[in-house]
Scaffold this active site. Structure first.
Site, PDB file in Angstrom:
ATOM      1  N   THR A  36       0.961  -0.663  -0.267  1.00  8.25           N
ATOM      2  CA  THR A  36       0.206   0.466   0.093  1.00  8.25           C
ATOM      3  C   THR A  36       0.814   1.236   0.186  1.00  8.25           C
ATOM      4  O   THR A  36       0.719   2.356  -0.818  1.00  8.25           O
ATOM      5  CB  THR A  36      -0.937  -0.394   1.082  1.00  8.25           C
ATOM      6  OG1 THR A  36      -1.460  -1.474   1.361  1.00  8.25           O
ATOM      7  CG2 THR A  36      -2.196   1.001   1.059  1.00  8.25           C
ATOM      8  N   GLU A 108       9.559   1.045  11.637  1.00  4.38           N
ATOM      9  CA  GLU A 108       7.896   1.789  11.962  1.00  4.38           C
ATOM     10  C   GLU A 108       7.598   2.146  12.846  1.00  4.38           C
ATOM     11  O   GLU A 108       6.808   3.159  12.573  1.00  4.38           O
ATOM     12  CB  GLU A 108       7.380   0.840  11.249  1.00  4.38           C
ATOM     13  CG  GLU A 108       7.630   0.303   9.757  1.00  4.38           C
ATOM     14  CD  GLU A 108       5.824  -0.802   9.304  1.00  4.38           C
ATOM     15  OE1 GLU A 108       6.565  -1.356   8.176  1.00  4.38           O
ATOM     16  OE2 GLU A 108       6.232  -1.916  10.138  1.00  4.38           O
TER      17      GLU A 108
HETATM   18  C1  5RP Z   1       5.414  -3.663   7.008  1.00  5.95           C
HETATM   19  C2  5RP Z   1       4.043  -3.628   7.462  1.00  5.95           C
HETATM   20  C3  5RP Z   1       2.769  -3.168   6.268  1.00  5.95           C
HETATM   21  O1  5RP Z   1       2.284  -1.830   6.558  1.00  5.95           O
HETATM   22  C4  5RP Z   1       1.862  -4.143   6.467  1.00  5.95           C
HETATM   23  O2  5RP Z   1       2.469  -5.478   6.111  1.00  5.95           O
HETATM   24  C5  5RP Z   1       1.050  -3.536   5.558  1.00  5.95           C
HETATM   25  O3  5RP Z   1       1.501  -4.705   4.042  1.00  5.95           O
HETATM   26  P1  5RP Z   1       0.720  -4.161   2.942  1.00  5.95           P
HETATM   27  O4  5RP Z   1       0.736  -2.615   2.408  1.00  5.95           O
HETATM   28  O5  5RP Z   1       1.240  -4.773   1.788  1.00  5.95           O
HETATM   29  O6  5RP Z   1      -0.895  -5.242   3.438  1.00  5.95           O
HETATM   30  O7  5RP Z   1       3.730  -3.421   8.491  1.00  5.95           O
HETATM   31  O8  5RP Z   1       6.158  -4.425   7.819  1.00  5.95           O
END
Ligand code: 5RP
Length: 223
Positions: A36, A108
């Site tokens: 995303t 993050e």
């Molecule tokens: C990575 C994360 C991502 O934000 C989470 O896995 C969502 O990923 P995606 O946008 O591919 O669904 O926490 O560590």
């Protein structure tokens, strides 16, 4: 993990592009990690002349930002951050989240801690009432892996070593299954108390401030 369909991709893209509205000229933007966020980075590239640059939460996002010609700053030199934009694996109506499906949870969490406003971008499949159906990632110092796993079992979870994955910080990931997380802030603190845990993927003590959730055609804003 759920199959990624083209409508789900459309939803991710709509949520990501909506986050651009929150970006002001001259900002250094906090940037998360995942599919995303990749749409967000691509949208950010369209206004790259207006921003100063970005702080990134992973090597993967850094590479994509740089490929678009967006300057990437070290967090230590960036000062205060107004906005952090990131995805989630699960998000509740209280804007508590599970993150770390992409193994970038520690960086993050650091960038999220610094930012004034955390904007979560997600497709609607990420919405849940109670966290825990998605296995909770825990980043662990490698030599502590078995000890931490035994301690997590005592807390009622089923930890599984994510084989072949080394985080950007040189650590390993345990994915914890079979948790029904009624008290996410409490569990977040408890897991962080286990010696050898670097951090866990519960973003509850510092959740999102705003969530932009799309089903591919309609966007809703939670805060
Ligand atoms: C990575 C994360 C991502 O934000 C989470 O896995 C969502 O990923 P995606 O946008 O591919 O669904 O926490 O560590």
């Amino acid at each position: 993990m759920a199959q990624t369909t083209s409508s789900q991709n459309q939803a991710k893209q709509q949520a990501a592009e909506a986050a651009i509205e929150f970006i002001q000229p001259g900002m250094i933007v906090g940037v998360g990690t995942g599919s995303t966020v990749n749409y967000f980075i691509d949208a950010l590239a369209n206004i790259k002349q207006e921003i100063e640059g970005a702080v990134s939460s992973s090597e993967e996002s850094t590479e994509r930002l740089k490929a678009h010609g967006i300057p990437v700053y070290d967090l230590n030199g960036a000062g205060a951050l107004q906005v952090y934009v990131d995805g989630a694996d699960e998000i509740t109506p209280q804007l508590h989240m599970i993150k770390g499906g992409g193994a970038a949870l520690t960086r993050e969490k650091i960038v999220a801690a610094v930012a004034e406003t955390f904007i979560c971008i997600a497709d609607e499949s990420k919405q849940v009432d109670v966290l825990g159906n998605f296995p909770l990632p825990v980043e662990v110092i490698p030599m502590a892996r078995s000890y931490v796993a035994r301690e997590i079992v005592k807390l009622g979870g089923d930890p599984v070593y994510r084989e072949g994955v080394v985080t950007d910080n040189g650590n390993v990931i345990l994915d914890v299954y079979n948790l029904h997380i009624e008290k996410p802030i409490e569990l977040e603190y408890k897991l962080n108390q286990i010696t050898g845990v670097v951090t866990n993927g519960l973003f509850a003590a510092r959740g999102a401030d705003i969530a932009l959730i799309s089903n591919g055609t309609t966007l809703k804003t939670l805060h």
